[in-house]
Design a protein around this motif. Structure first.
Motif, mmCIF file in Angstrom:
data_model
loop_
_atom_site.group_PDB
_atom_site.id
_atom_site.type_symbol
_atom_site.label_atom_id
_atom_site.label_comp_id
_atom_site.label_asym_id
_atom_site.label_seq_id
_atom_site.Cartn_x
_atom_site.Cartn_y
_atom_site.Cartn_z
ATOM 1 N N PRO A 1 -8.328 31.500 -2.039
ATOM 2 C CA PRO A 1 -7.354 31.984 -2.903
ATOM 3 C C PRO A 1 -7.590 31.504 -4.377
ATOM 4 C CG PRO A 1 -6.507 30.248 -1.332
ATOM 5 C CD PRO A 1 -7.855 30.666 -0.979
ATOM 6 N N ALA A 2 -7.128 32.178 -5.374
ATOM 7 C CA ALA A 2 -7.363 31.678 -6.644
ATOM 8 C C ALA A 2 -6.290 30.688 -6.903
ATOM 9 C CB ALA A 2 -7.109 32.739 -7.728
ATOM 10 N N GLU A 3 -5.116 30.673 -6.369
ATOM 11 C CA GLU A 3 -4.308 29.570 -6.589
ATOM 12 C C GLU A 3 -3.621 28.984 -5.302
ATOM 13 O OE1 GLU A 3 -1.075 31.392 -8.671
ATOM 14 O OE2 GLU A 3 -2.058 32.069 -10.519
ATOM 15 N N ALA A 4 -4.196 27.674 -5.227
ATOM 16 C CA ALA A 4 -3.837 27.059 -3.888
ATOM 17 C C ALA A 4 -2.913 25.863 -4.183
ATOM 18 C CB ALA A 4 -5.291 26.509 -3.100
ATOM 19 N N THR A 5 -1.973 25.553 -3.322
ATOM 20 C CA THR A 5 -1.161 24.524 -3.762
ATOM 21 C C THR A 5 -0.800 23.831 -2.470
ATOM 22 O OG1 THR A 5 0.805 25.914 -3.719
ATOM 23 C CG2 THR A 5 0.037 25.905 -5.901
ATOM 24 N N GLU A 6 -0.144 22.494 -2.770
ATOM 25 C CA GLU A 6 0.102 21.825 -1.551
ATOM 26 C C GLU A 6 1.659 22.332 -0.959
ATOM 27 O OE1 GLU A 6 -0.582 18.410 -0.428
ATOM 28 O OE2 GLU A 6 -2.417 18.878 -0.864
ATOM 29 N N ALA A 7 2.211 22.682 -1.910
ATOM 30 C CA ALA A 7 3.720 23.054 -1.583
ATOM 31 C C ALA A 7 4.009 24.532 -2.307
ATOM 32 C CB ALA A 7 4.933 22.003 -1.676
ATOM 33 N N ALA B 1 1.995 23.273 -11.027
ATOM 34 C CA ALA B 1 1.399 22.391 -10.716
ATOM 35 C C ALA B 1 1.348 21.912 -9.116
ATOM 36 C CB ALA B 1 1.728 21.144 -11.475
ATOM 37 N N VAL B 2 0.258 21.613 -8.709
ATOM 38 C CA VAL B 2 0.336 21.057 -7.333
ATOM 39 C C VAL B 2 1.362 19.834 -7.102
ATOM 40 C CG1 VAL B 2 -1.043 20.131 -5.339
ATOM 41 C CG2 VAL B 2 -2.026 22.053 -6.807
ATOM 42 N N GLY B 3 2.228 20.000 -6.138
ATOM 43 C CA GLY B 3 3.110 18.865 -5.787
ATOM 44 C C GLY B 3 2.550 17.991 -4.972
ATOM 45 N N ILE B 4 2.628 16.703 -5.019
ATOM 46 C CA ILE B 4 2.429 15.482 -4.217
ATOM 47 C C ILE B 4 3.472 14.718 -4.028
ATOM 48 C CG2 ILE B 4 0.865 13.534 -3.636
ATOM 49 C CD1 ILE B 4 -0.546 16.205 -3.809
ATOM 50 N N GLU B 5 4.110 14.421 -2.859
ATOM 51 C CA GLU B 5 5.191 13.699 -2.577
ATOM 52 C C GLU B 5 4.996 12.881 -1.324
ATOM 53 O OE1 GLU B 5 9.731 14.638 -4.478
ATOM 54 O OE2 GLU B 5 9.001 15.739 -2.803
ATOM 55 N N TYR C 1 0.810 -1.050 -0.020
ATOM 56 C CA TYR C 1 0.060 -0.020 0.103
ATOM 57 C C TYR C 1 1.009 1.072 -0.129
ATOM 58 C CZ TYR C 1 -3.575 -3.272 1.532
ATOM 59 O OH TYR C 1 -4.419 -4.418 1.290
ATOM 60 N N LEU C 2 0.682 2.114 -0.998
ATOM 61 C CA LEU C 2 1.563 3.136 -1.257
ATOM 62 C C LEU C 2 0.924 4.482 -0.975
ATOM 63 C CD1 LEU C 2 4.427 4.226 -1.928
ATOM 64 C CD2 LEU C 2 3.834 4.027 -4.505
ATOM 65 N N GLU C 3 1.412 5.615 -0.294
ATOM 66 C CA GLU C 3 0.682 6.794 -0.292
ATOM 67 C C GLU C 3 1.003 7.703 -1.343
ATOM 68 O OE1 GLU C 3 1.536 10.973 1.843
ATOM 69 O OE2 GLU C 3 2.396 9.202 2.938
ATOM 70 N N LEU C 4 0.014 7.487 -2.411
ATOM 71 C CA LEU C 4 0.205 8.115 -3.646
ATOM 72 C C LEU C 4 -1.412 8.074 -4.122
ATOM 73 C CD1 LEU C 4 2.579 9.369 -5.172
ATOM 74 C CD2 LEU C 4 2.457 7.544 -6.563
#
Length: 937
Positions: A158-164, A180-184, A73-76
């Motif tokens: 906000p108009a631009e919301a990102t994870e990082a 792009a929103v970064g998912i790691e 099971y991978l967190e992705l």
């Protein structure tokens, strides 16, 4: 009894001693031990990791070979699972991407939506993916929220919301991920700013990446599995408990993600019947210390209610990534990912571990993937490894002189190649300074960060002589900014279609280098489709992905030879994202043009631009007519005249194109002209007095009305509408007044002589002189609707330059120059031609030159001798002597009027008679204008 009881008592005693009694520290330390105990006792084995950590990747390799799990099971993001199989066709690093342009349920100002998840070789998630995909009978399940939920859970304010929050990149490669929103997996960093500053200060380091490498990464590289897990959960728990808890912020989203993942794992276990002991849950250390009620398989809490996805259509693919882009997006120190890759290579060689590599992986080092045949070792009971690890002093590695000397020699060599005046003495200085810095920071062995600081101190003096500074050279030396590439098989259909259609060019377009393409379209007609495709790519791709060096694409032009600089491989990400919008580039361009023309910001000028693009790039009449009909609708709906100059310029060009290539104009062109004629006539009086409407806009309106009048009248418009609009216009600003006079002169309402006298009166009035340049600006703009006024404009400008004082003239000159520069194509040629006809061609003729607008002495009619009647010619001349003077002056003759007796009694012919005899057709034409019969008898 808990195996961590002794550690708990030890930490609580320390808290009582240092904090002077129980308090907040007491609860935090006790909670950390409880989190570690809880995570390690869980039936489903939890493997905590940190993103792009060599220690995590190495521990993952060891654990996979030892445990040999059947399910990982991978967190992705769960909807990225189909992309994992395409990783074997790529060269790492690459990023998994989900992309959406047509949204349903999200704000329009968020478009386009993009989520990326970078994958590098030195990461635990890649090792797990490679093991699962190449090992028969092993399943990998992505359990994190979907990309649709990523944006569902973003705040809507906000108009631009990102994870990082991305940081500015040092070069173009650092922007491969765009916005792009970064998912790691495994975002492990203090969310308490004061704590991070405290750790950096006492650790004698500059940034978080260096602290992590010194105090966590290096000690854990050689640690056993149990010690690694306990330390990682300990760090995750510490950062989690010290993070600020706001119910509506990151803390709430973290807990929702954990509920989501445990719900998905329970659902899979229930559906597949897999034994939890054969499973491995890979997640960030921050989530391993979770305290949500759904944590663990034995929890009796209600399943988490997962909201349905929106109707947004998501596209999935792989895009190239790079070390610098990962650093920029996730706020890591420049060079840290490259140093981590170098550390991974060294750790693998030192430990003789055999990492997992996907079969067919491009650019990857080949390792044995054969797993041991023995059964996996049973799970051992949890024992306390933290006490020994925390109480043991750090192991100081001995100085590796060979490695450090190699770095010093190589950095001097690189520096000399890049313009630095470095020598052997600088290499020695870097060597000694590296050892000195390591000693000051409590290290026995200089790290790459110590070496980098020493190189900057000793080599980079006052200025950077080339493109790269010493910090960048150190990154190149220690591994460089490795840039990934998506293989042909993993590209979307559109990208593959582009590469296939450009095959006749004979270039390897997958390379990142800029390549020159030469196209001789006459000698090789097979390259014409390549030229058409390159122009479309030029229209769609950003930057310099496709850049024409020679050749243009415009209406009415046929290319003969073209030269291009192509960097499609360098901009592979943009090409991949085009593939998310359609199957061919023509389809993408058509969709974009249609979306632009039917968008909320569309105007008539934008629609005409889309019409021109459809003619240039797509061809075909149906779609062009559709865009043209939309342009008519937009023009009728406009309530301002801001776009009038652009509308005039584009409709003129389109009409010229259709008249040259088509037997008749399209219906939408006629509708546009008639609608524009009526529309601008209606808005003209208001535009003349409206302060928001500039002189250029009003001049463009008049240019449309006068230039398109003949076509509009032939299509049923009424000329009286234009006359009424001009009569109803009463401007107040001097420039618009001049425009109105020009329009009245063009319509015959104001004779040219009267207009000249008005200008002379303005120049003679001292109260108006300061504002006269504004009148001149209006006359200059009037060349657009009334180019026949060019002689008068030249005359008025000449008088203004001769009579206006310098205090008025000099401040106006910059504005005049900028006006002529901005509208050089329309105004400057007219003025230059008229000035060439008016002023003398040589310097010698200037002294004797007399301006044509100066009054010439004219004899009164009563002083002229009467002409004897001599037929129709004599009658004509006697009735119109001034016309005769004008015709003779145009033909370059001087007329001398003589007495009647000389004309009738003398044997010689009259000079006028000789003139008329030589130019009989001219006399006939003048007589015809005056409604007479033929002038000759």
């Amino acid at each position: 009894m808990s195996p961590f009881g002794a550690l708990r008592e030890q930490l609580l005693d320390a808290a009582d001693a240092f904090a002077d009694g129980p308090g907040g520290v007491h609860g935090i330390l006790a909670g950390i031990v409880d989190d570690v105990d809880r995570a390690l006792r869980e039936q489903l084995e939890i493997f905590p990791v940190c993103h792009h950590s060599p220690a995590s990747a190495l521990a993952m390799v060891r654990r996979l070979r030892e445990k040999q799990p059947k399910v990982i099971y991978l967190e992705l993001c769960e909807d990225l699972r189909p992309l994992l199989d395409e990783l074997r066709n790529c060269r790492l690093p690459v990023a998994l991407q989900a992309f959406a342009t047509d949204v349903d349920g999200f704000p329009e100002d968020w478009v386009p939506l993009s989520v990326v998840a970078p994958i590098t070789e030195a990461s635990a998630e890649y090792q797990a993916i490679a093991y699962a995909l190449d090992t028969p009978g092993v399943e990998i399940v992505l359990v994190d929220r979907s990309t649709d939920h990523v944006f569902q859970w973003q705040p809507r304010e906000p108009a631009e919301a990102t994870e990082a929050e991305p940081e500015a990149a040092s070069d173009e490669d650092a922007a491969l991920h765009g916005d792009a929103v970064g998912i790691e997996i495994g975002d492990l960093r203090p969310r308490f700013a004061e704590l991070e500053a405290h750790l950096l200060h006492h650790g004698k380091v500059r940034h978080w990446s260096e602290w992590w490498d010194q105090y966590v990464e290096q000690p854990l590289v050689g640690a056993d599995h149990d010690t690694y897990r306990q330390v990682m959960v300990l760090i995750g728990s510490l950062f989690r408990r010290l993070a600020p808890h706001d119910g509506d912020g990151d803390h709430r989203r973290d807990e929702d993600r954990e509920r989501y993942m445990w719900t998905r794992m329970r659902e899979h276990l229930a559906a597949s019947g897999t034994d939890p002991s054969d499973c491995l849950y890979v997640c960030g250390a921050f989530h391993a210390a979770s305290r949500v009620e759904q944590f663990g398989l034995a929890a009796d809490a209600e399943p988490y209610d997962i909201s349905p996805r929106t109707a947004t259509r998501w596209h999935y693919g792989l895009i190239p990534s790079s070390h610098s882009s990962i650093e920029a997006q996730f706020g890591l120190a420049p060079g840290s990912v490259s140093i981590a890759a170098a550390t991974w290579t060294k750790a693998v060689a030192r430990s003789r571990a055999k990492p997992f590599v996907l079969e067919g992986q491009k650019g990857a080092r080949k390792h044995s993937k054969r797993l041991p045949g023995a059964a996996p070792a049973p799970r051992e009971p949890v024992t306390d490894r933290l006490s020994g690890f925390l109480s043991k002093p750090p192991v100081l590695d001995d100085l590796d002189e060979a490695e450090l000397l190699g770095w010093c020699v190589d950095i001097v060599r690189l520096a000399r190649r890049n313009g630095y005046l470095a020598s052997t003495a600088d290499a020695i200085a870097v060597f000694e300074t590296s050892i000195l810095l390591a000693g000051l920071r409590g290290r026995g062995r200089p790290t790459p960060y110590d070496f980098q600081d020493a190189a900057i101190t000793c080599i980079e003096k006052d200025a950077v002589p080339g493109r790269r500074d010493v910090r960048r050279l150190c990154e190149i030396l220690l591994g460089g900014d490795r840039i990934g590439q998506v293989g042909y098989e993993a590209l979307p259909p559109l990208a593959r279609d582009v590469l296939d259609r450009l095959t006749p060019l004979g270039l390897d377009l997958e390379k990142r280098a800029v390549q020159r393409a030469l196209l001789d379209l006459n000698a090789d007609p097979e390259l014409v489709p390549c030229s058409d495709l390159l122009w479309i790519l030029r229209r769609l791709l950003p930057g310099n992905a496709v850049r024409p060096i020679m050749g243009t694409r415009a209406l009415g032009e046929r290319p003969i030879q073209e030269s291009w600089d192509l960097a499609i491989g360098h901009h592979q990400r943009s090409l991949v994202e085009l593939g998310h919008e359609g199957v061919t580039v023509e389809q993408v361009l058509e969709r974009r043009l249609r979306r632009t023309v039917w968008g909320s910001q569309a105007t008539a000028a934008i629609a005409l631009e889309a019409v021109e693009d459809s003619i240039l790039y797509l061809g075909g009449r149906r779609f062009t007519d559709e865009l043209g009909a939309r342009a008519v609708e937009l023009l009728a709906a406009e309530r301002t005249v801001d776009g009038a100059p652009e509308v005039l310029r584009r409709i003129r060009r389109l009409l010229s194109h259709y008249r040259a290539t088509e037997p008749e104009l399209p219906k939408w062109c006629g509708a546009f002209v008639t609608e524009g004629y009526s529309h601008y006539c209606t808005l003209l009086p208001t535009a003349f007095v409206d302060e928001d409407s500039g002189v250029r806009q009003v001049a463009a309106m008049l240019g449309f009305l006068f230039g398109m009048e003949s076509l509009a009248l032939s299509l049923g418009c009424d000329h009286a509408q234009l006359e009424l609009a001009v009569r109803q216009s009463h401007p107040e600003s001097p420039a618009k007044v001049a425009l109105l006079w020009a329009a009245q002169t063009q319509l015959g309402m104001l004779p040219i002589a009267e207009l000249r006298s008005k200008c002379d009166e303005l120049l003679a009035n001292p109260l108006v002189v300061p504002a006269f340049p504004q009148y001149m600006s209006g006359f200059v703009q009037a060349l657009e609707p009334a180019p026949t006024l060019a002689p008068l404009v030249v005359e008025v400008m000449s008088k203004a330059f001769g009579r206006l004082p310098d205090a008025v003239l000099l401040p106006w000159l910059p504005k005049l120059i900028t006006t002529l520069r901005d509208h050089a194509n329309e105004m400057v040629p007219v003025l230059i031609r008229e000035a060439g006809r008016t002023f003398p061609a040589g310097l010698a003729a200037v002294d004797t030159w007399t301006p044509p607008w100066k009054a010439q002495p004219v004899r009164p009619e009563t002083s002229r001798p009467a002409l004897a009647p001599a037929g129709p010619v004599a009658d004509l001349l006697a009735a119109h002597p001034r016309s005769c003077d004008a015709v003779a002056a145009l033909l370059g003759y001087e007329i001398e009027w003589r007495p009647v007796g000389h004309v009738t009694g003398g044997p010689d012919h009259h000079e006028v008679g000789e003139l008329l005899a030589r130019h009989a057709e001219t006399a006939d034409a003048v007589a015809g204008l005056l409604a007479r019969g033929p002038a000759r008898t």
